[in-house]
Design an enzyme around this catalytic site. Structure first.
Site, mmCIF file in Angstrom:
data_model
loop_
_atom_site.group_PDB
_atom_site.id
_atom_site.type_symbol
_atom_site.label_atom_id
_atom_site.label_comp_id
_atom_site.label_asym_id
_atom_site.label_seq_id
_atom_site.Cartn_x
_atom_site.Cartn_y
_atom_site.Cartn_z
ATOM 1 N N LYS A 84 -3.765 -2.650 14.924
ATOM 2 C CA LYS A 84 -2.988 -1.648 15.642
ATOM 3 C C LYS A 84 -3.589 -1.434 17.019
ATOM 4 O O LYS A 84 -4.807 -1.352 17.174
ATOM 5 C CB LYS A 84 -3.026 -0.331 14.879
ATOM 6 C CG LYS A 84 -1.659 0.090 14.427
ATOM 7 C CD LYS A 84 -1.733 1.352 13.622
ATOM 8 C CE LYS A 84 -2.194 1.082 12.225
ATOM 9 N NZ LYS A 84 -3.261 1.807 11.692
ATOM 10 N N ASP A 137 -16.842 4.866 14.099
ATOM 11 C CA ASP A 137 -15.657 4.846 13.243
ATOM 12 C C ASP A 137 -15.113 3.422 13.120
ATOM 13 O O ASP A 137 -14.420 2.913 14.005
ATOM 14 C CB ASP A 137 -14.585 5.792 13.811
ATOM 15 C CG ASP A 137 -13.421 5.976 12.856
ATOM 16 O OD1 ASP A 137 -13.324 5.228 11.862
ATOM 17 O OD2 ASP A 137 -12.597 6.878 13.103
ATOM 18 N N GLU A 157 0.848 -1.204 0.000
ATOM 19 C CA GLU A 157 0.000 0.000 0.000
ATOM 20 C C GLU A 157 0.884 1.256 0.000
ATOM 21 O O GLU A 157 2.075 1.195 0.310
ATOM 22 C CB GLU A 157 -0.921 0.004 1.221
ATOM 23 C CG GLU A 157 -0.179 -0.029 2.539
ATOM 24 C CD GLU A 157 -0.967 0.564 3.700
ATOM 25 O OE1 GLU A 157 -1.522 1.664 3.527
ATOM 26 O OE2 GLU A 157 -0.999 -0.063 4.763
ATOM 27 N N LYS A 161 -5.882 10.408 0.839
ATOM 28 C CA LYS A 161 -5.885 9.025 1.339
ATOM 29 C C LYS A 161 -7.104 8.355 0.730
ATOM 30 O O LYS A 161 -8.236 8.750 0.997
ATOM 31 C CB LYS A 161 -5.953 9.086 2.873
ATOM 32 C CG LYS A 161 -6.095 7.764 3.593
ATOM 33 C CD LYS A 161 -6.041 7.993 5.109
ATOM 34 C CE LYS A 161 -6.682 6.846 5.860
ATOM 35 N NZ LYS A 161 -6.800 7.116 7.306
ATOM 36 N N ALA A 215 -13.066 0.908 6.627
ATOM 37 C CA ALA A 215 -13.533 0.157 5.449
ATOM 38 C C ALA A 215 -12.621 -1.042 5.153
ATOM 39 O O ALA A 215 -13.001 -1.923 4.382
ATOM 40 C CB ALA A 215 -13.594 1.085 4.234
HETATM 41 N N1 PSU Z 1 -0.961 1.080 9.499
HETATM 42 C C1 PSU Z 1 0.131 1.853 9.669
HETATM 43 N N2 PSU Z 1 0.157 3.045 9.051
HETATM 44 C C2 PSU Z 1 -0.867 3.481 8.273
HETATM 45 C C3 PSU Z 1 -2.016 2.661 8.082
HETATM 46 C C4 PSU Z 1 -2.013 1.473 8.722
HETATM 47 O O1 PSU Z 1 1.051 1.481 10.390
HETATM 48 O O2 PSU Z 1 -0.769 4.576 7.725
HETATM 49 C C5 PSU Z 1 -3.120 3.100 7.154
HETATM 50 C C6 PSU Z 1 -3.495 1.938 6.230
HETATM 51 O O3 PSU Z 1 -3.485 2.408 4.891
HETATM 52 C C7 PSU Z 1 -4.907 1.576 6.634
HETATM 53 C C8 PSU Z 1 -5.422 2.910 7.065
HETATM 54 O O4 PSU Z 1 -5.645 0.998 5.593
HETATM 55 O O5 PSU Z 1 -4.334 3.478 7.797
HETATM 56 C C9 PSU Z 1 -6.670 2.824 7.896
HETATM 57 O O6 PSU Z 1 -7.248 4.086 7.978
HETATM 58 P P1 PSU Z 1 -8.783 4.258 8.426
HETATM 59 O O7 PSU Z 1 -8.809 3.834 9.877
HETATM 60 O O8 PSU Z 1 -9.065 5.725 8.222
HETATM 61 O O9 PSU Z 1 -9.594 3.354 7.529
HETATM 62 MN MN MN Z 2 -12.012 5.565 10.064
#
Ligand code: PSU
Ligand code: MN
Length: 307
Positions: free
Chosen positions: A158, A137, A24, A85, A140
């Site tokens: 995480k 929250d 990614e 993003k 996706a």
């Molecule tokens: N894990 C990391 N750094 C990141 C992400 C995940 O260590 O930047 C990113 C990934 O691209 C993941 C996104 O898909 O954060 C999730 O964001 P959200 O919670 O807004 O869907």
């Molecule tokens: Mn989110």
């Protein structure tokens, strides 16, 4: 007109059945600071090559979906500020306006699947955020794992997320969550957590076989592999948990919501750990890239056996 623009090396690997690992780009633009983001992206690609697979970093550049980036394109992304993003909801709009953006886990899975790539390495996936019962929250990324057939190698959800709720949603969605080589669920910066992993597998061959068995059953969706952070780089929960709690409070105080939450938390935790969280992040993503290359290789072997 083909909507995907694979790099020549990736197109050739798809044609020849060479193992490929998707990567990614949000981790480059939003997950790590310059210049370590570029250095890490290059190291991860080199790790995959050293393991005999082809890396394919995915991003949208000037309205084109790139599958595999040139060295210059990767550097451009790493240096860019204010890059969009892109998740599932954003891909079409970005292409329509001829824009550029980094792909999240969800968007990278979508592109990888269309490009014929079944294995994807990242750091951590998005999930159910703490306080989701009020904010709703939920990333996706979880829905994507339920519908797009890609095996995603992560270091576990995480620890900034609500991990038990994330596991519950993944179970509801029918997503296999596989700890690699241990019983407990890895929790990103920490190799171990108090939660038992729903599934455990001890070899790349087994993970590849499970992916292919699901495909033969016509089951939509992918698998989530949780690979523990290497021991020397991990941060124990007793140290990281209070820091996460503090960053979480600060995010709430500053009214940070939606797409901005994950990047804010990662950047704040980096400051509060004096950079240790970044070193752990780099070690775990490289470790995931190496495992993903082995899984991709096993998928190629298993497919050949099938025929
Ligand atoms: N894990 C990391 N750094 C990141 C992400 C995940 O260590 O930047 C990113 C990934 O691209 C993941 C996104 O898909 O954060 C999730 O964001 P959200 O919670 O807004 O869907
Ligand atoms: Mn989110």
């Amino acid at each position: 007109m083909n909507i995907l623009h694979p790099a020549p090396e990736v197109a050739e690997a798809v044609r020849n059945g060479t193992p490929i690992v998707a990567l990614e780009s949000t981790i480059v633009t939003h997950g790590m600071p310059w210049p370590r983001n570029l250095q890490t992206a290059r190291e991860v690609e080199a790790d995959i090559r050293a393991a005999g697979a082809v890396p394919a970093t995915i991003a949208v550049l000037d309205g084109r979906i790139r599958v595999g980036l040139t060295s210059e394109a990767l550097e451009g992304l790493a240096q860019a500020t204010g890059m969009a993003k892109l998740s599932r909801a954003d891909l079409g709009a970005c292409i329509a306006r001829g824009g550029s953006g980094a792909t999240t886990v969800a968007a990278t899975m979508i592109v990888a699947a269309r490009a014929g790539i079944a294995t994807f390495a990242t750091g951590g996936i998005g999930g159910v955020h703490r306080g989701a019962e009020r904010s709703f929250d939920i990333s996706a990324d979880l829905q994507e794992l339920a519908q797009t057939s890609v095996t995603v190698v992560s270091a576990g959800p995480k620890a900034i997320l609500d991990i038990p709720k994330t596991l519950e949603v993944l179970e509801t969605l029918g997503v296999p969550v596989i700890a690699y080589g241990q019983d407990s669920l890895p929790a990103f910066w920490s190799a171990e957590s108090e939660l038992p992993a729903p599934l455990r597998m001890d070899s790349p061959a087994r993970i590849a076989a499970a992916h292919l068995a699901r495909a033969r059953l016509d089951l939509p969706g992918g698998q989530l592999v949780a690979n523990p952070v290497p021991a020397e780089a991990g941060i124990p929960p007793s140290e990281i948990d209070p820091i996460i709690a503090r960053a979480d409070r600060e995010a709430a105080e500053r009214g940070i919501t939606g797409k901005a939450v994950t990047p804010f938390m990662l950047a704040r935790i980096l400051e509060l750990t004096d950079g240790r969280s970044l070193e752990a992040n780099i070690a775990l993503i490289r470790n995931n890239a190496r495992l993903a290359a082995r899984i991709a290789t096993e998928m190629v072997c298993a497919r050949a056996d099938d025929q």
